[in-house]
Design a protein around this motif. Structure first.
Motif, PDB file in Angstrom:
ATOM      1  N   ARG A   9       8.748  -0.166   0.847  1.00 59.38           N
ATOM      2  CA  ARG A   9       7.425   0.060   0.502  1.00 59.38           C
ATOM      3  C   ARG A   9       6.716  -1.234   0.375  1.00 59.38           C
ATOM      4  O   ARG A   9       7.265  -2.207  -0.132  1.00 59.38           O
ATOM      5  CB  ARG A   9       7.257   0.667  -0.903  1.00 59.38           C
ATOM      6  N   LYS A  10       5.763  -1.458   1.161  1.00 60.56           N
ATOM      7  CA  LYS A  10       4.801  -2.577   1.028  1.00 60.56           C
ATOM      8  C   LYS A  10       3.938  -2.348  -0.168  1.00 60.56           C
ATOM      9  O   LYS A  10       3.827  -1.338  -0.743  1.00 60.56           O
ATOM     10  CB  LYS A  10       3.770  -2.537   2.209  1.00 60.56           C
ATOM     11  N   SER A  11       3.347  -3.462  -0.691  1.00 57.26           N
ATOM     12  CA  SER A  11       2.575  -3.741  -1.730  1.00 57.26           C
ATOM     13  C   SER A  11       1.200  -2.464  -1.520  1.00 57.26           C
ATOM     14  O   SER A  11       0.633  -2.728  -0.502  1.00 57.26           O
ATOM     15  CB  SER A  11       1.862  -4.741  -2.079  1.00 57.26           C
ATOM     16  N   PRO A  12       1.225  -1.774  -2.663  1.00 55.86           N
ATOM     17  CA  PRO A  12      -0.134  -0.854  -2.482  1.00 55.86           C
ATOM     18  C   PRO A  12      -1.397  -1.609  -2.607  1.00 55.86           C
ATOM     19  O   PRO A  12      -1.613  -2.764  -3.042  1.00 55.86           O
ATOM     20  CB  PRO A  12      -0.057  -0.011  -3.704  1.00 55.86           C
ATOM     21  N   GLN A  25      -9.803   4.907  -3.198  1.00 54.98           N
ATOM     22  CA  GLN A  25      -8.474   5.190  -2.609  1.00 54.98           C
ATOM     23  C   GLN A  25      -7.487   4.138  -2.691  1.00 54.98           C
ATOM     24  O   GLN A  25      -7.969   2.993  -2.961  1.00 54.98           O
ATOM     25  CB  GLN A  25      -9.163   5.270  -1.058  1.00 54.98           C
ATOM     26  N   SER A  26      -6.376   4.704  -2.772  1.00 56.77           N
ATOM     27  CA  SER A  26      -5.187   3.801  -2.826  1.00 56.77           C
ATOM     28  C   SER A  26      -4.008   4.085  -1.581  1.00 56.77           C
ATOM     29  O   SER A  26      -4.070   5.195  -1.142  1.00 56.77           O
ATOM     30  CB  SER A  26      -4.526   3.916  -4.142  1.00 56.77           C
ATOM     31  N   SER A  27      -3.792   3.142  -1.148  1.00 60.67           N
ATOM     32  CA  SER A  27      -2.658   3.532   0.032  1.00 60.67           C
ATOM     33  C   SER A  27      -1.696   2.229  -0.082  1.00 60.67           C
ATOM     34  O   SER A  27      -1.670   1.380  -0.536  1.00 60.67           O
ATOM     35  CB  SER A  27      -3.469   3.122   1.404  1.00 60.67           C
ATOM     36  N   THR A  28      -0.404   2.563   0.690  1.00 53.01           N
ATOM     37  CA  THR A  28       0.498   1.674   1.087  1.00 53.01           C
ATOM     38  C   THR A  28       1.280   2.211   2.283  1.00 53.01           C
ATOM     39  O   THR A  28       1.354   3.512   2.802  1.00 53.01           O
ATOM     40  CB  THR A  28       1.748   1.541  -0.188  1.00 53.01           C
TER      41      THR A  28
END
Length: 133
Positions: A9-12, A25-28
């Motif tokens: 998992r990359k940084s959100p 919005q939040s994404s990763t």
């Protein structure tokens, strides 16, 4: 943003917009070799205009199949959704609307099986999203 076994998992990241209508919005992105899957969670603030482009695809019974893939309406955890898969490119999209407020979207690129999208969505706590006020 959940951790998924076998995926890095990359940084959100997050963003907020106030005009022409407010949303956040939040994404990763998750990677596994050459495959990647992006998880986006958008809070519409109950603005139904954000869901208009998805309404037809989420209608119960919508289904389209070609030699290259498919599109279909789905129900996930009791929430309406939409799945799209392209066999040739191994790209897909899985979108679900939670509590008429949150749009949760998984976009897969170069993934062997659409199950990877479901695994990520299953690990996302949709019930907790639905409980937010």
């Amino acid at each position: 943003m959940p951790e998924i076994s076998g995926w890095e998992r990359k940084s959100p990241t997050g963003e907020r917009m106030t005009a022409p209508f407010a949303f956040s919005q939040s994404s990763t992105t998750y990677t596994n070799g050459d495959s990647n899957v992006e998880l986006k969670i958008m809070d519409s603030g109950f603005n139904q205009m954000l869901f208009a482009p998805f309404a037809m695809f989420m209608a119960a019974g919508y289904e389209k199949e070609t030699q290259d893939g498919f599109e279909k309406s789905v129900t996930i955890g009791g929430y309406p959704g939409f799945e799209k898969w392209d066999k040739g490119t191994k790209n897909g999209e899985l979108t679900v609307v939670v509590n008429k407020r949150f749009l949760v979207q998984v976009e897969a690129r170069n993934v062997d099986d659409p199950k990877a999208m479901y695994d990520l969505l299953d690990a996302t706590n949709l019930k907790k999203l639905a409980e937010l006020k």
